[in-house]
Motif scaffolding. Sequence first.
Motif, PDB file in Angstrom:
ATOM      1  N   THR A 139       0.753  -0.953   0.230  1.00  0.00           N
ATOM      2  CA  THR A 139       0.465   0.016   0.164  1.00  0.00           C
ATOM      3  C   THR A 139       0.766   1.482  -0.172  1.00  0.00           C
ATOM      4  O   THR A 139       1.796   2.019  -0.746  1.00  0.00           O
ATOM      5  N   GLY A 143      -1.852   5.505   2.589  1.00  0.00           N
ATOM      6  CA  GLY A 143      -3.015   4.550   2.388  1.00  0.00           C
ATOM      7  C   GLY A 143      -3.183   5.106   3.899  1.00  0.00           C
ATOM      8  O   GLY A 143      -4.837   4.798   4.371  1.00  0.00           O
ATOM      9  N   LYS A 144      -2.508   5.595   4.521  1.00  0.00           N
ATOM     10  CA  LYS A 144      -2.852   6.216   5.918  1.00  0.00           C
ATOM     11  C   LYS A 144      -3.519   7.456   6.046  1.00  0.00           C
ATOM     12  O   LYS A 144      -3.321   8.524   7.087  1.00  0.00           O
ATOM     13  N   LYS A 157      -5.313   3.720  -1.775  1.00  0.00           N
ATOM     14  CA  LYS A 157      -4.466   3.217  -0.904  1.00  0.00           C
ATOM     15  C   LYS A 157      -5.496   2.729   0.066  1.00  0.00           C
ATOM     16  O   LYS A 157      -5.241   1.182   1.044  1.00  0.00           O
ATOM     17  N   HIS A 158      -6.090   3.493   0.797  1.00  0.00           N
ATOM     18  CA  HIS A 158      -7.457   3.989   1.224  1.00  0.00           C
ATOM     19  C   HIS A 158      -7.920   2.522   1.103  1.00  0.00           C
ATOM     20  O   HIS A 158      -8.238   2.087   2.149  1.00  0.00           O
ATOM     21  N   HIS A 161      -6.257  -0.957   2.288  1.00  0.00           N
ATOM     22  CA  HIS A 161      -6.268  -0.845   3.779  1.00  0.00           C
ATOM     23  C   HIS A 161      -8.086  -1.591   4.397  1.00  0.00           C
ATOM     24  O   HIS A 161      -8.340  -2.115   5.401  1.00  0.00           O
ATOM     25  N   ASP A 165      -7.988  -5.250   5.531  1.00  0.00           N
ATOM     26  CA  ASP A 165      -8.456  -5.421   7.229  1.00  0.00           C
ATOM     27  C   ASP A 165      -9.986  -6.030   6.960  1.00  0.00           C
ATOM     28  O   ASP A 165      -9.882  -7.913   8.080  1.00  0.00           O
ATOM     29  N   LEU A 180       0.191  -6.342   5.265  1.00  0.00           N
ATOM     30  CA  LEU A 180      -0.158  -4.215   4.930  1.00  0.00           C
ATOM     31  C   LEU A 180       1.204  -3.602   4.361  1.00  0.00           C
ATOM     32  O   LEU A 180       1.204  -3.725   5.618  1.00  0.00           O
ATOM     33  N   CYS A 182       3.189  -0.706   4.671  1.00  0.00           N
ATOM     34  CA  CYS A 182       2.725   0.783   3.636  1.00  0.00           C
ATOM     35  C   CYS A 182       4.546   1.490   3.525  1.00  0.00           C
ATOM     36  O   CYS A 182       5.753   1.625   4.531  1.00  0.00           O
ATOM     37  N   GLU A 232       0.657  -5.444   9.559  1.00  0.00           N
ATOM     38  CA  GLU A 232       0.919  -3.814   9.183  1.00  0.00           C
ATOM     39  C   GLU A 232       2.106  -3.404   9.868  1.00  0.00           C
ATOM     40  O   GLU A 232       3.176  -3.491  10.413  1.00  0.00           O
TER      41      GLU A 232
END
Length: 264
Positions: A139, A143-144, A157-158, A161, A165, A180, A182, A232
Motif C-alpha cells: 500500500t 494509504g494512512k 491505497k486507503h 486497507h 482488513d 499490509l 506501507c 501491518e
Amino acid sequence: MDFSNKVIWITGASSGIGKTLAIELSNLNAKIILSSRKKEALELVKNECKHPSEVKVLPLDLENYTNFSNTVDKAISCFNKVDILVNNGGISQRSFAKDTSIDVDKRLLDINYLGTIALTKAILPHFIKNKQGQFVVTTSIVGKIGTPLRSSYAASKHALHGFFDSLRAEHYQDNIPVTLVCPGFVQTNVSKNALTGDGSPQQKMDVATQNGIHPKKFAKLMAKAIFKKKEEVYIAGLKEKSGVYAKRFYPKLLSYMIRKLSVT
C-alpha cells in the motif's frame, strides 16, 4: 529466514520494489512467479534471480481485471500451487484534485484497487481449499495519510486497507493472513511514472523519492515482514513514520504540517 518450498507470486515485478523483492526472495530459496505488463523486463528480472530455473514469467495487466480466473490457473500450474500472493502492482499520481480528470481518477482505482482485489478474489478459493495462503499488499504511507498531489492515489491505497482488513477477519479461520506493507519514499521510478492531471506520466523524479530508502534495503525489510506474517508494517523514514502516529494522536497538528508541505 528461509522460503524454501514456498511459491510466491509477485505483481508489478518488472521494476522497483517488485523487482528487488523477487531477487531477495529468490536469494531466500523461494519459487517465484513474476507478473506485470512487460514480459521482456520480467525475463531480465528472472535472469537476475539466484535460481532462474525456479522463476516463472506470467504477463498480467491489472487494468484488465474482468477475468483473472484463467491467469490464476496458469499461476497455479507453474509449480502446482501458490502460497503467497504479493499484490505489488500499481501506479501513482502527481496532480491537484481540481486539475485531475475523472478518467485519471478511474484509472488509478482500476489498477491500484479493483485490479488488486479482482486478482485476490480469483485466487482466494485456492487458498481456502488448501487451508493456507498469505496475501501481501504494497500500500503506502499515503494509504494512512492523504497528502497534496495524491488525492486519487491516496484514495486507492486507503481502499486497500479497508478491503484487506475485512478480508483478514473473514478468513482468519482459514489460516490466510494478510500483511499490509506501507512504504514511505523508496528510490524507484514511481514518481517518474506517476500520472498527472491529464493522464500523462510526470517523467521526472521527485526529490523526496530520490532521497528515499534504497530498494535493496526495502526488499530485505519487506521479506522479513512477510516471513513474520506481520499484519501491518511501515517501511519508511522517520518523518513518514511519525506522520502515521501523529495522525492517530495529534490529527490537527498533522493537518497543519501537511498544509506546509512542499507540493513540488
